[in-house]
Design a protein around this motif. Structure first.
Motif, PDB file in Angstrom:
ATOM      1  N   PHE A  58      37.647  48.616  30.005  1.00 43.88           N
ATOM      2  CA  PHE A  58      38.816  47.741  30.024  1.00 43.88           C
ATOM      3  C   PHE A  58      40.031  48.431  29.406  1.00 43.88           C
ATOM      4  N   GLY A  59      39.805  49.274  28.397  1.00 49.11           N
ATOM      5  CA  GLY A  59      40.905  50.021  27.806  1.00 49.11           C
ATOM      6  C   GLY A  59      41.520  50.994  28.800  1.00 49.11           C
ATOM      7  N   SER A  60      40.669  51.700  29.529  1.00 49.50           N
ATOM      8  CA  SER A  60      41.206  52.648  30.517  1.00 49.50           C
ATOM      9  C   SER A  60      41.860  51.914  31.687  1.00 49.50           C
ATOM     10  N   LEU A  61      41.320  50.766  32.061  1.00 54.82           N
ATOM     11  CA  LEU A  61      41.932  49.985  33.138  1.00 54.82           C
ATOM     12  C   LEU A  61      43.293  49.439  32.725  1.00 54.82           C
ATOM     13  N   SER A  62      43.411  49.016  31.464  1.00 55.58           N
ATOM     14  CA  SER A  62      44.685  48.457  31.012  1.00 55.58           C
ATOM     15  C   SER A  62      45.771  49.522  30.923  1.00 55.58           C
ATOM     16  N   GLN A  63      45.378  50.786  30.775  1.00 54.34           N
ATOM     17  CA  GLN A  63      46.354  51.870  30.719  1.00 54.34           C
ATOM     18  C   GLN A  63      46.700  52.411  32.107  1.00 54.34           C
ATOM     19  N   SER A  64      45.962  52.015  33.100  1.00 50.19           N
ATOM     20  CA  SER A  64      46.181  52.506  34.455  1.00 50.19           C
ATOM     21  C   SER A  64      47.463  51.915  35.041  1.00 50.19           C
ATOM     22  N   GLU A  65      48.270  52.754  35.642  1.00 50.51           N
ATOM     23  CA  GLU A  65      49.522  52.303  36.257  1.00 50.51           C
ATOM     24  C   GLU A  65      49.253  51.415  37.470  1.00 50.51           C
ATOM     25  N   ILE A  66      48.204  51.716  38.182  1.00 49.24           N
ATOM     26  CA  ILE A  66      47.873  50.922  39.371  1.00 49.24           C
ATOM     27  C   ILE A  66      47.539  49.491  38.971  1.00 49.24           C
ATOM     28  N   VAL A  67      46.753  49.343  37.932  1.00 55.30           N
ATOM     29  CA  VAL A  67      46.382  48.002  37.473  1.00 55.30           C
ATOM     30  C   VAL A  67      47.604  47.267  36.939  1.00 55.30           C
TER      31      VAL A  67
END
Length: 163
Positions: A58-67
């Motif tokens: 979830f941490g890496s997803l929240s930092q993703s520009e796409i998300v």
């Protein structure tokens, strides 16, 4: 003639066999796709069931520009939908109010309304009818004001969330 019918039958059998083999290939492909999908879903559930791994994911997803961009687009779309629904409700309420002929009595000049009220005082039966119409109009006005207040609050919330 016998040769032609025999050839036609052989051609039909070949096409039937080809169709059956295509159907089997389609089934096998579907089964393979389902197995892969099941594996991916199972692996995802396994990863997310662990607290440490789920935090990392979830941490890496929240930092993703796409998300982030997808979240902004989803938020904007939801706000547009809510605003459209509010406008539709407002239009429907206003249309219903206008269709009942209430606007004509509201827009009539004061003198004209005074004359109408003086002529209505002559008849007590008409007076009771007008009193009930007045109460209905008053109740509708109150309901409309409540609805407008709710819509205004919703729009204010949308504006605040957009900031």
């Amino acid at each position: 003639m016998a040769k032609e019918t025999k050839e036609k039958m052989e051609n039909q059998e070949e096409t039937e066999q080809q169709n059956q083999s295509e159907e089997q290939d389609d089934r096998q492909q579907t089964q393979i796709n389902m197995a892969i999908l099941g594996g991916v879903v199972g692996a995802g559930i396994g990863l997310l069931s662990s607290p440490e791994t789920s935090k990392k994911v979830f941490g890496s997803l929240s930092q993703s520009e796409i998300v982030k961009s997808a979240g902004k687009e989803l938020r904007r779309t939801a706000q547009e939908i809510i605003a459209e629904q509010a406008m539709a409700a407002l239009r429907q309420t206003a249309t219903g109010y206008l269709d009942k002929g209430n606007i004509a009595s509201l827009l009539a000049p004061k003198k004209k309304r005074d004359k109408e009220s003086n002529s209505e005082k002559d008849s007590s039966g008409e007076n009771e009818l007008n009193s009930s119409q007045y109460n209905e109009l008053k109740e509708e006005n109150k309901n409309m004001n409540d609805q407008l207040q709710r819509i205004e609050e919703m729009l204010n919330q949308l504006i605040e969330t957009k900031k």
